[in-house]
Design an enzyme around this catalytic site. Structure first.
Site, PDB file in Angstrom:
ATOM      1  N   CYS A 178       0.825  -1.214   0.000  1.00  0.00           N
ATOM      2  CA  CYS A 178       0.000   0.000   0.000  1.00  0.00           C
ATOM      3  C   CYS A 178       0.854   1.257   0.000  1.00  0.00           C
ATOM      4  O   CYS A 178       0.664   2.153  -0.816  1.00  0.00           O
ATOM      5  CB  CYS A 178      -0.937  -0.012   1.204  1.00  0.00           C
ATOM      6  N   CYS A 203      -1.426   1.709  -3.161  1.00  0.00           N
ATOM      7  CA  CYS A 203      -2.430   2.769  -2.960  1.00  0.00           C
ATOM      8  C   CYS A 203      -1.856   4.185  -2.902  1.00  0.00           C
ATOM      9  O   CYS A 203      -2.370   5.079  -3.574  1.00  0.00           O
ATOM     10  CB  CYS A 203      -3.179   2.542  -1.646  1.00  0.00           C
ATOM     11  N   LYS A 259       0.062   5.425  -6.070  1.00  0.00           N
ATOM     12  CA  LYS A 259      -0.959   5.387  -7.130  1.00  0.00           C
ATOM     13  C   LYS A 259      -1.897   6.585  -7.021  1.00  0.00           C
ATOM     14  O   LYS A 259      -2.170   7.273  -7.998  1.00  0.00           O
ATOM     15  CB  LYS A 259      -1.734   4.057  -7.024  1.00  0.00           C
ATOM     16  N   ALA A 290      12.048 -13.563   7.144  1.00  0.00           N
ATOM     17  CA  ALA A 290      11.810 -14.539   8.217  1.00  0.00           C
ATOM     18  C   ALA A 290      11.055 -15.720   7.641  1.00  0.00           C
ATOM     19  O   ALA A 290      10.133 -15.552   6.838  1.00  0.00           O
ATOM     20  CB  ALA A 290      11.016 -13.891   9.338  1.00  0.00           C
ATOM     21  N   TYR A 325      -9.133  -3.788 -10.886  1.00  0.00           N
ATOM     22  CA  TYR A 325      -8.768  -2.509 -10.272  1.00  0.00           C
ATOM     23  C   TYR A 325      -7.498  -1.911 -10.876  1.00  0.00           C
ATOM     24  O   TYR A 325      -7.466  -0.761 -11.288  1.00  0.00           O
ATOM     25  CB  TYR A 325      -8.428  -2.734  -8.788  1.00  0.00           C
ATOM     26  N   GLU A 337      -7.310   1.370 -13.278  1.00  0.00           N
ATOM     27  CA  GLU A 337      -6.755   2.582 -12.653  1.00  0.00           C
ATOM     28  C   GLU A 337      -5.543   3.086 -13.439  1.00  0.00           C
ATOM     29  O   GLU A 337      -5.425   4.281 -13.727  1.00  0.00           O
ATOM     30  CB  GLU A 337      -6.364   2.314 -11.194  1.00  0.00           C
ATOM     31  N   ARG A 343      -9.996  -9.770 -21.168  1.00  0.00           N
ATOM     32  CA  ARG A 343     -10.483 -11.021 -21.770  1.00  0.00           C
ATOM     33  C   ARG A 343     -12.003 -11.149 -21.753  1.00  0.00           C
ATOM     34  O   ARG A 343     -12.567 -12.002 -22.426  1.00  0.00           O
ATOM     35  CB  ARG A 343      -9.861 -12.216 -21.051  1.00  0.00           C
ATOM     36  N   GLY A 382      -4.142  -9.752 -11.578  1.00  0.00           N
ATOM     37  CA  GLY A 382      -4.401 -10.261 -10.235  1.00  0.00           C
ATOM     38  C   GLY A 382      -3.127 -10.411  -9.417  1.00  0.00           C
ATOM     39  O   GLY A 382      -2.021 -10.253  -9.934  1.00  0.00           O
ATOM     40  N   HIS A 410     -26.616  22.501  -0.939  1.00  0.00           N
ATOM     41  CA  HIS A 410     -26.756  22.981  -2.308  1.00  0.00           C
ATOM     42  C   HIS A 410     -25.760  24.086  -2.623  1.00  0.00           C
ATOM     43  O   HIS A 410     -25.524  24.928  -1.759  1.00  0.00           O
ATOM     44  CB  HIS A 410     -28.189  23.502  -2.501  1.00  0.00           C
ATOM     45  N   GLU A 457     -26.008  16.260  -3.093  1.00  0.00           N
ATOM     46  CA  GLU A 457     -27.406  16.543  -2.747  1.00  0.00           C
ATOM     47  C   GLU A 457     -28.363  15.600  -3.487  1.00  0.00           C
ATOM     48  O   GLU A 457     -29.467  15.333  -3.022  1.00  0.00           O
ATOM     49  CB  GLU A 457     -27.776  18.006  -3.007  1.00  0.00           C
TER      50      GLU A 457
HETATM   51  P1  NDP Z   1      -8.242  -8.050  -9.972  1.00  0.00           P
HETATM   52  O1  NDP Z   1      -8.548  -9.352  -9.370  1.00  0.00           O
HETATM   53  O2  NDP Z   1      -9.003  -6.846  -9.569  1.00  0.00           O
HETATM   54  O3  NDP Z   1      -8.363  -8.180 -11.549  1.00  0.00           O
HETATM   55  C1  NDP Z   1      -7.653  -9.138 -12.264  1.00  0.00           C
HETATM   56  C2  NDP Z   1      -7.992  -8.985 -13.726  1.00  0.00           C
HETATM   57  O4  NDP Z   1      -7.154  -9.823 -14.490  1.00  0.00           O
HETATM   58  C3  NDP Z   1      -9.436  -9.395 -14.045  1.00  0.00           C
HETATM   59  O5  NDP Z   1      -9.933  -8.506 -14.995  1.00  0.00           O
HETATM   60  C4  NDP Z   1      -9.272 -10.789 -14.591  1.00  0.00           C
HETATM   61  O6  NDP Z   1     -10.243 -11.129 -15.539  1.00  0.00           O
HETATM   62  C5  NDP Z   1      -7.946 -10.669 -15.299  1.00  0.00           C
HETATM   63  N1  NDP Z   1      -7.259 -11.945 -15.432  1.00  0.00           N
HETATM   64  C6  NDP Z   1      -7.053 -12.889 -14.487  1.00  0.00           C
HETATM   65  N2  NDP Z   1      -6.379 -13.929 -14.977  1.00  0.00           N
HETATM   66  C7  NDP Z   1      -6.156 -13.660 -16.281  1.00  0.00           C
HETATM   67  C8  NDP Z   1      -5.511 -14.349 -17.333  1.00  0.00           C
HETATM   68  N3  NDP Z   1      -4.974 -15.548 -17.147  1.00  0.00           N
HETATM   69  N4  NDP Z   1      -5.480 -13.771 -18.551  1.00  0.00           N
HETATM   70  C9  NDP Z   1      -6.037 -12.560 -18.756  1.00  0.00           C
HETATM   71  N5  NDP Z   1      -6.652 -11.853 -17.796  1.00  0.00           N
HETATM   72  C10 NDP Z   1      -6.720 -12.388 -16.573  1.00  0.00           C
HETATM   73  O7  NDP Z   1      -6.667  -7.873  -9.741  1.00  0.00           O
HETATM   74  P2  NDP Z   1      -5.720  -6.600  -9.853  1.00  0.00           P
HETATM   75  O8  NDP Z   1      -4.398  -7.152 -10.206  1.00  0.00           O
HETATM   76  O9  NDP Z   1      -6.299  -5.542 -10.700  1.00  0.00           O
HETATM   77  O10 NDP Z   1      -5.699  -6.051  -8.367  1.00  0.00           O
HETATM   78  C11 NDP Z   1      -5.426  -6.917  -7.275  1.00  0.00           C
HETATM   79  C12 NDP Z   1      -6.223  -6.515  -6.089  1.00  0.00           C
HETATM   80  O11 NDP Z   1      -5.674  -5.355  -5.507  1.00  0.00           O
HETATM   81  C13 NDP Z   1      -7.666  -6.158  -6.393  1.00  0.00           C
HETATM   82  O12 NDP Z   1      -8.490  -7.272  -6.409  1.00  0.00           O
HETATM   83  C14 NDP Z   1      -8.020  -5.213  -5.298  1.00  0.00           C
HETATM   84  O13 NDP Z   1      -8.588  -5.914  -4.246  1.00  0.00           O
HETATM   85  C15 NDP Z   1      -6.691  -4.590  -4.913  1.00  0.00           C
HETATM   86  N6  NDP Z   1      -6.634  -3.192  -5.382  1.00  0.00           N
HETATM   87  C16 NDP Z   1      -7.488  -2.281  -4.843  1.00  0.00           C
HETATM   88  C17 NDP Z   1      -7.475  -0.988  -5.282  1.00  0.00           C
HETATM   89  C18 NDP Z   1      -8.436  -0.012  -4.706  1.00  0.00           C
HETATM   90  O14 NDP Z   1      -8.975  -0.271  -3.636  1.00  0.00           O
HETATM   91  N7  NDP Z   1      -8.706   1.096  -5.376  1.00  0.00           N
HETATM   92  C19 NDP Z   1      -6.550  -0.521  -6.314  1.00  0.00           C
HETATM   93  C20 NDP Z   1      -5.711  -1.573  -6.820  1.00  0.00           C
HETATM   94  C21 NDP Z   1      -5.760  -2.845  -6.363  1.00  0.00           C
HETATM   95  P3  NDP Z   1     -11.677 -11.764 -15.121  1.00  0.00           P
HETATM   96  O15 NDP Z   1     -12.496 -10.624 -14.619  1.00  0.00           O
HETATM   97  O16 NDP Z   1     -12.184 -12.331 -16.396  1.00  0.00           O
HETATM   98  O17 NDP Z   1     -11.382 -12.796 -14.092  1.00  0.00           O
END
Ligand code: NDP
Length: 456
Positions: free
Chosen positions: A42, A47, A50, A115, A180, A184, A201, A265, A442, A447
């Site tokens: 973070c 976070c 970013k 560790a 996310y 972003e 995808r 992810g 307002h 609002e």
């Molecule tokens: P997310 O889980 O949000 O998104 C992963 C994306 O990758 C999805 O669109 C998924 O598609 C796609 N994906 C997964 N596997 C594959 C693959 N093999 N080939 C192609 N596409 C794929 O993960 P992020 O990495 O974006 O972020 C991780 C986490 O970090 C988030 O889940 C969130 O909790 C946290 N985060 C929070 C933020 C905030 O609070 N503002 C900001 C940034 C991160 P599909 O939908 O089809 O599964």
């Protein structure tokens, strides 16, 4: 048994630091080990930097809108990435220092090393070649970007770990993913003037969020110039030079870009931690299995945050879990288990998205015909003069049976700020009638939230 510590925390990110500090404040003898930098994802590469990049990117809007308000912007201001990068580095270092000082002030021993568990109560300090013991262990090692291994050339891509440290901003980028991080950074880089392609995808972006919000955000990002390719499966990535990549999709499309970012992810960071030596059970993808009190199958070992199998990889969730573990173990406090459903959250795109409670789809499945949906879509005041076409969208979901607010979904300026309060209202069981009884402030965007009278 006489142990060196009452609590040993592995990982000084949001969850680990909070647990260590609270445990120490309850009088426990606490050590925390960190192999990288205090503050975790973070603070160091998530976070915080970013959000500062989001602020930087939004200046583009201010420059665009200013002439409508009488400003004569004779020359378009230019963005200089190295300046921002150095400022980010300095701010991250400052915050990391604050975290360290805070831990020290509470008497937590900081071990700047990796560790690994060597047994149920034993922890090996890598590099220090020393093993210590603890009555309780907390695994708080977070997660790391996951890149699909089966895509040839994917290893040429950067991840969110590297984006803050780029020597230069690329002139063009392909971002793979639709969650996310992908959306972003697509929004940020587009705002900073990078020609941005988002390859997802599925369709629309941001699976799991309210469908209407997903569609509207996708439209808004596209209108702002992000090239969104949906149903785009990457077949391979080729590197032709330092800043020359070709991304090939299975549909036969080829994108030639200067940089590729994978945001598909994050995976729990448990590799090599020695959890098997302590008998800690993991899920198939390496996440630590925990109960509702964040206890693993080994009674004195706990885990919080992204490293666990629960599916809300969010800083405030890790903090809340870490705090609760420390309070229960050393403060003698009974803390209710965290409710993971409907956690308020924001996606810091421009426009910004905020969401709390149930999606409309989930609410309809649960409440059927009792569900009432209130919508408002309007052009915010500033856009009337700036000429910007973008609209703000708000949706409130109410259970007609008891009039309680069960979901809120916002898209537009301040959505992240507003959703925090709407989340509080949902958690407090507020009714639509109570919102309606509130006098509007307002002229504001907010609002609208107290003046939506007719369900759509
Ligand atoms: P997310 O889980 O949000 O998104 C992963 C994306 O990758 C999805 O669109 C998924 O598609 C796609 N994906 C997964 N596997 C594959 C693959 N093999 N080939 C192609 N596409 C794929 O993960 P992020 O990495 O974006 O972020 C991780 C986490 O970090 C988030 O889940 C969130 O909790 C946290 N985060 C929070 C933020 C905030 O609070 N503002 C900001 C940034 C991160 P599909 O939908 O089809 O599964």
């Amino acid at each position: 048994m006489n142990h060196d510590y009452d609590l040993f925390v592995i990982g000084a990110g949001s969850g680990g630091v909070r647990a260590a500090r609270i445990a120490a404040s309850h009088g426990a003898r606490v050590a925390i080990a960190e192999e990288y930098r205090i503050g975790g994802t973070c603070v160091i590469r998530g976070c915080v930097p970013k959000k500062l990049m989001v602020v930087a990117a939004r200046f583009a809007d201010a420059f665009d809108d200013a002439p409508g308000f009488g400003w004569q912007v004779n020359e378009r201001p230019a963005f200089h990435w190295p300046t921002l990068r150095e400022k980010l580095r300095a701010e991250v270092a400052r915050l990391s220092g604050l975290y360290r000082a805070n831990l020290e002030r509470h008497g937590v021993e900081i071990l700047d090393c990796r560790a690994e568990l060597a047994g149920p109560h034993d922890i090996h300090l890598v590099g220090k070649e020393r093993t210590v013991s603890a009555a309780h262990v907390l695994i708080a090692t977070g997660s790391a970007p996951w890149v699909p291994h089966n895509i040839p050339g994917a290893a040429h891509a950067i991840t969110s770990n590297e984006i803050f440290e780029l020597e230069q901003l690329p002139r063009s980028i392909a971002i793979i993913g639709g969650g996310y991080i992908a959306v972003e950074f697509a929004s940020i880089l587009n705002g900073l003037g990078v020609q941005t392609h988002l390859l997802y995808r599925g369709a629309p972006i941001l699976r799991g969020f309210d469908m209407e919000l997903r569609e509207k955000l996708q439209e808004a990002l596209a209108a702002r110039g992000v090239n969104i390719h949906t149903q785009a499966d990457v077949d391979r990535v080729e590197k032709h030079g330092e800043s020359d990549f070709a991304v090939h999709t299975r549909a036969g499309e080829t994108l030639r870009v200067e940089q590729v970012l994978y945001a598909t992810g994050r995976e729990p960071y448990t590799f090599g931690l020695g959890l098997e030596k302590a008998g800690v059970e993991l899920t198939g993808n390496g996440a630590v299995k925990v109960d509702e009190h964040n206890r693993t199958n080994v009674a004195h070992i706990f885990a919080v945050g992204d490293v666990t199998h629960q599916n809300a990889q969010l800083t405030p969730v890790a903090i809340r879990e870490g705090h609760a573990v420390a309070d229960r173990l050393f403060g003698g406090l009974e803390v209710e288990p965290l409710q993971y459903e409907g956690i308020p959250t924001a996606v810091f795109t421009t426009p910004e998205l905020g969401t709390a409670g149930l999606t409309e789809e989930a609410a309809r499945a649960r409440f059927g015909d009792a569900l009432q949906v209130f919508r408002s879509e309007f052009r915010p005041l500033a856009n009337t003069i700036s000429g910007r076409e973008e609209h703000t969208f708000m949706k409130l979901l109410v259970n007609g049976a008891d009039d309680r607010l069960i979901g809120a979904h916002l898209l537009g300026e301040g959505a992240g700020e507003l959703i925090q309060l709407l989340g509080a209202l949902i958690a407090a069981g507020a009714t639509k009638a109570q919102l309606d009884a509130t006098i509007a402030v307002h002229p504001t965007v907010a609002e609208e939230l107290v003046t939506m009278r007719t369900p759509s």
